[in-house]
Write an enzyme that holds these catalytic residues in place. Structure first.
Site, PDB file in Angstrom:
ATOM      1  N   GLU A 180     -47.666 -38.300  42.599  1.00 48.95           N
ATOM      2  CA  GLU A 180     -48.890 -37.593  42.195  1.00 48.95           C
ATOM      3  C   GLU A 180     -49.808 -37.336  43.387  1.00 48.95           C
ATOM      4  OE1 GLU A 180     -47.848 -40.585  41.669  1.00 48.95           O
ATOM      5  OE2 GLU A 180     -49.416 -42.023  41.113  1.00 48.95           O
ATOM      6  N   GLU A 203     -44.157 -55.395  53.861  1.00 51.40           N
ATOM      7  CA  GLU A 203     -44.111 -54.011  54.343  1.00 51.40           C
ATOM      8  C   GLU A 203     -45.548 -53.512  54.469  1.00 51.40           C
ATOM      9  OE1 GLU A 203     -42.853 -50.886  51.549  1.00 51.40           O
ATOM     10  OE2 GLU A 203     -41.813 -49.917  53.205  1.00 51.40           O
ATOM     11  N   CYS A 216     -39.737 -44.934  55.395  1.00 50.54           N
ATOM     12  CA  CYS A 216     -38.977 -46.130  55.014  1.00 50.54           C
ATOM     13  C   CYS A 216     -38.060 -46.561  56.144  1.00 50.54           C
ATOM     14  CB  CYS A 216     -38.163 -45.860  53.765  1.00 50.54           C
ATOM     15  SG  CYS A 216     -36.914 -44.623  54.056  1.00 50.54           S
TER      16      CYS A 216
HETATM   17  P1  NAD Z   1     -44.652 -46.101  44.809  1.00 49.73           P
HETATM   18  O1  NAD Z   1     -43.693 -47.160  44.409  1.00 49.73           O
HETATM   19  O2  NAD Z   1     -46.103 -46.374  44.687  1.00 49.73           O
HETATM   20  O3  NAD Z   1     -44.384 -44.752  43.969  1.00 49.73           O
HETATM   21  C1  NAD Z   1     -43.107 -44.191  43.851  1.00 49.73           C
HETATM   22  C2  NAD Z   1     -43.026 -43.437  42.535  1.00 49.73           C
HETATM   23  O4  NAD Z   1     -43.214 -44.360  41.456  1.00 49.73           O
HETATM   24  C3  NAD Z   1     -44.098 -42.365  42.374  1.00 49.73           C
HETATM   25  O5  NAD Z   1     -43.520 -41.232  41.776  1.00 49.73           O
HETATM   26  C4  NAD Z   1     -45.132 -43.024  41.480  1.00 49.73           C
HETATM   27  O6  NAD Z   1     -45.823 -42.102  40.672  1.00 49.73           O
HETATM   28  C5  NAD Z   1     -44.309 -43.971  40.634  1.00 49.73           C
HETATM   29  N1  NAD Z   1     -45.042 -45.191  40.248  1.00 49.73           N
HETATM   30  C6  NAD Z   1     -46.055 -45.792  40.940  1.00 49.73           C
HETATM   31  N2  NAD Z   1     -46.479 -46.889  40.278  1.00 49.73           N
HETATM   32  C7  NAD Z   1     -45.717 -46.994  39.156  1.00 49.73           C
HETATM   33  C8  NAD Z   1     -45.674 -47.935  38.081  1.00 49.73           C
HETATM   34  N3  NAD Z   1     -46.496 -48.975  38.025  1.00 49.73           N
HETATM   35  N4  NAD Z   1     -44.758 -47.741  37.108  1.00 49.73           N
HETATM   36  C9  NAD Z   1     -43.913 -46.690  37.152  1.00 49.73           C
HETATM   37  N5  NAD Z   1     -43.932 -45.769  38.140  1.00 49.73           N
HETATM   38  C10 NAD Z   1     -44.807 -45.908  39.143  1.00 49.73           C
HETATM   39  O7  NAD Z   1     -44.269 -45.690  46.312  1.00 49.73           O
HETATM   40  P2  NAD Z   1     -45.061 -44.728  47.297  1.00 49.73           P
HETATM   41  O8  NAD Z   1     -46.293 -45.430  47.761  1.00 49.73           O
HETATM   42  O9  NAD Z   1     -45.188 -43.374  46.710  1.00 49.73           O
HETATM   43  O10 NAD Z   1     -44.013 -44.619  48.495  1.00 49.73           O
HETATM   44  C11 NAD Z   1     -43.937 -45.528  49.554  1.00 49.73           C
HETATM   45  C12 NAD Z   1     -42.848 -46.555  49.323  1.00 49.73           C
HETATM   46  O11 NAD Z   1     -41.595 -45.901  49.171  1.00 49.73           O
HETATM   47  C13 NAD Z   1     -42.668 -47.506  50.497  1.00 49.73           C
HETATM   48  O12 NAD Z   1     -42.497 -48.794  49.998  1.00 49.73           O
HETATM   49  C14 NAD Z   1     -41.417 -46.996  51.192  1.00 49.73           C
HETATM   50  O13 NAD Z   1     -40.710 -47.962  51.930  1.00 49.73           O
HETATM   51  C15 NAD Z   1     -40.621 -46.543  50.018  1.00 49.73           C
HETATM   52  N6  NAD Z   1     -39.602 -45.576  50.418  1.00 49.73           N
HETATM   53  C16 NAD Z   1     -38.308 -46.033  50.465  1.00 49.73           C
HETATM   54  C17 NAD Z   1     -37.302 -45.181  50.871  1.00 49.73           C
HETATM   55  C18 NAD Z   1     -35.887 -45.664  50.939  1.00 49.73           C
HETATM   56  O14 NAD Z   1     -35.014 -44.869  51.218  1.00 49.73           O
HETATM   57  N7  NAD Z   1     -35.620 -46.934  50.714  1.00 49.73           N
HETATM   58  C19 NAD Z   1     -37.602 -43.849  51.211  1.00 49.73           C
HETATM   59  C20 NAD Z   1     -38.935 -43.417  51.141  1.00 49.73           C
HETATM   60  C21 NAD Z   1     -39.924 -44.306  50.739  1.00 49.73           C
END
Ligand code: NAD
Length: 494
Positions: free
Chosen positions: A176, A379, A281
């Site tokens: 979002e 992290e 990541c």
């Molecule tokens: P996030 O976990 O906050 O959000 C990811 C998705 O989950 C979003 O679409 C969000 O709307 C949804 N979400 C958030 N809170 C939620 C909840 N309580 N219940 C259900 N859905 C929920 O992650 P972010 O801050 O958007 O992204 C950064 C994170 O992503 C970092 O930890 C990074 O390491 C990780 N990441 C990992 C990779 C990989 O390949 N392992 C790649 C890119 C990013």
């Protein structure tokens, strides 16, 4: 002020949403628009659309699917600057970084263009006399992709080109925080000839995610985000019978052995630590310096870190702002915690001042970091590099292997034997040798180990084709025409 709404059945919905979220420009700190948050009803609607579209799309020929993907590839290439601008405006990363992510995404589209070859099954003739066995792979149905803020174009592109090529219909729930890039991508897919309803986008938060997780007609979930949510998505998605691949957070170590080229290692640390403000990541966040080189290495990294220009990603800066004020403050609080726990601040990003109300934080470099400190254990996902000094390769390896995350790692050395031992012994999914961000190509699969990935399948490559299809094995015996079939003039069997 722009208003972003869902992309359903080939166009943007015009319904007024009950809930919305704000979108920021992280370089100005100002709200630039709002985004609709899907409720249960919207999720039910998108699943119905996807299910209906699946009945047609699953029968689209491989030729048709690849023609659309080829056309899409051309359109993304033509529009990549526009996509990059949308990313920079909402994520904050500098334009060159944003362009880079579109290029990486395109590589998966190119891989998916080879789907006729990738979906070929096996065939064994005469497994028993007159009996043949062959395997085919079939699409799952409507599949969902839930993506993070840090790669608003590339992460969805890790999955949907392959999912579509395999004959599935797709629902993307992007972050979002930066929802615009995927909307342009949806338009380009339509322009490329993808039938309406085959690719849909719904925006939102936990409400939308939970509804997707619980919907019985969604066949699989591809999630990328932080570890606690990845675990939650994996547990709840599998509980409701879905196939789930959930990629989580990371803490990537870069080991520098005493024989390494220290200039190469310092350049790598800067690019991998501070590129995209550390919001990757695959960012390096822990540098394990094997003595006696720590002092020299830190000096070289410091010299380079002080030259990084932090500023607006559209105006030639090296490093942009962090994505939100909340995230900026969280990263700054880690720097405070590190200082309190006894680590030495060599470069202090809090001192970097940039004009305006953007979510700024300059590069930070810590020395004397110990394995029990929060800046090492957790992290941070920001421009913070921690140096841990160790006495031997074995001590360095132990640190990496005992860490809860296992996404990526790198070793810098001129000793091929040491590098080979490392690639064999390290418990991490992606390994770089004199390469800081070991991001696999589209035709290999991407994914970590331990708390960096829940599920069995990595993203894209052949894992992607397997994830988005179900295998079927057919055993067939066709009676010889002499046994009552039409007479083709074959000799009689006795
Ligand atoms: P996030 O976990 O906050 O959000 C990811 C998705 O989950 C979003 O679409 C969000 O709307 C949804 N979400 C958030 N809170 C939620 C909840 N309580 N219940 C259900 N859905 C929920 O992650 P972010 O801050 O958007 O992204 C950064 C994170 O992503 C970092 O930890 C990074 O390491 C990780 N990441 C990992 C990779 C990989 O390949 N392992 C790649 C890119 C990013």
């Amino acid at each position: 002020m722009k208003s972003i709404s869902h992309w359903l059945n080939g166009s943007v919905t015009l319904d007024t949403p009950a809930r919305t979220g704000e979108i920021y420009n992280p370089a100005t700190g100002e709200v630039s628009g709002n985004v609709a948050f899907a409720d249960l009803e919207t999720v039910n609607k998108v699943v119905d659309i996807s299910e209906k579209a699946f009945e047609q799309w699953r029968h689209a020929s491989l030729t048709k699917r690849t023609q659309i993907l080829f056309a899409f590839r051309e359109l993304v290439n033509k529009n990549k600057e526009k996509i990059a601008e949308l990313i920079t405006a909402e994520h904050g990363k500098v334009l060159s970084d944003a362009l880079g992510e579109v290029t990486r995404g395109l590589e998966v589209v190119e891989f998916a263009c080879g789907i006729p070859h990738l979906l070929k099954g096996g065939f064994s003739e005469e497994v028993s006399t007159g009996v043949d066995v062959y395997s085919i792979r079939q699409p799952l149905g409507p599949v969902a992709i839930i993506s993070p803020f840090n790669f608003p174009a590339m992460v969805p592109m890790w999955f949907f080109p392959i999912a579509l090529a395999c004959g599935n219909t797709v629902i993307v729930k992007p972050s979002e925080k930066d929802p615009s890039a995927i909307m342009l991508i949806a338009e380009l897919l339509k322009e490329a000839g993808l039938p309406d309803g085959v690719f849909n986008v719904i925006h939102g938060d936990k409400v939308a995610v939970d509804a997707l997780l619980n919907h019985p007609k969604i066949k699989s979930i591809s999630f990328v985000g932080s570890t606690p949510i990845a675990k939650y998505v994996y547990e709840n998605g599998t509980k409701s019978g879905k196939r789930v691949q959930a990629l989580g957070g990371a803490k990537n170590h870069m080991i520098v052995l005493p024989d390494a080229d220290l200039d190469l290692a310092a350049d790598a640390a800067i690019n991998a630590g501070f590129g995209s403000a550390g919001e990757r990541c695959m960012a390096i966040s822990a540098i394990v310096a094997v003595e006696p080189i720590a002092d020299k290495l830190i000096e070289k990294i410091k010299e380079r870190a002080l030259k990084i220009k932090t500023g607006d990603g559209t105006k030639g800066a090296d490093m942009g702002p962090l994505v939100t004020k909340v995230h900026r403050d969280k990263v700054a609080s880690y720097i405070e915690a590190g200082e309190k726990e006894g680590a030495k601040v060599v470069v202090d990003g809090r001192q970097v001042k940039v004009e305006g109300k953007g979510f700024w934080l300059g590069p930070t470099l810590f020395d004397q970091v110990k394995p029990n400190m929060s800046i090492y254990l957790e992290e941070i996902f920001g421009p913070v590099l921690s140096v841990i000094r160790v006495k031997s390769y074995d001590e360095a390896l132990k640190l990496v292997n005992e860490h809860q995350y296992g996404n990526g790692t790198a070793i810098f050395t001129n000793d091929g034997g040491a590098a080979r031992r490392f690639q064999n012994e390290v418990e991490v999914g992606m390994v770089g040798i004199n390469v800081p961000i070991p991001v696999p190509m589209a035709y290999f699969s991407f994914g970590g180990w331990k708390n960096s990935l829940f599920g069995d399948s990595h993203a894209h490559g052949t894992d992607g084709v397997h994830f988005f299809t179900r295998g079927k094995v057919v055993t067939s015996r066709w009676l010889d025409p002499s046994h009552g079939g039409i007479n083709l003039g074959f000799p009689q069997n006795n």
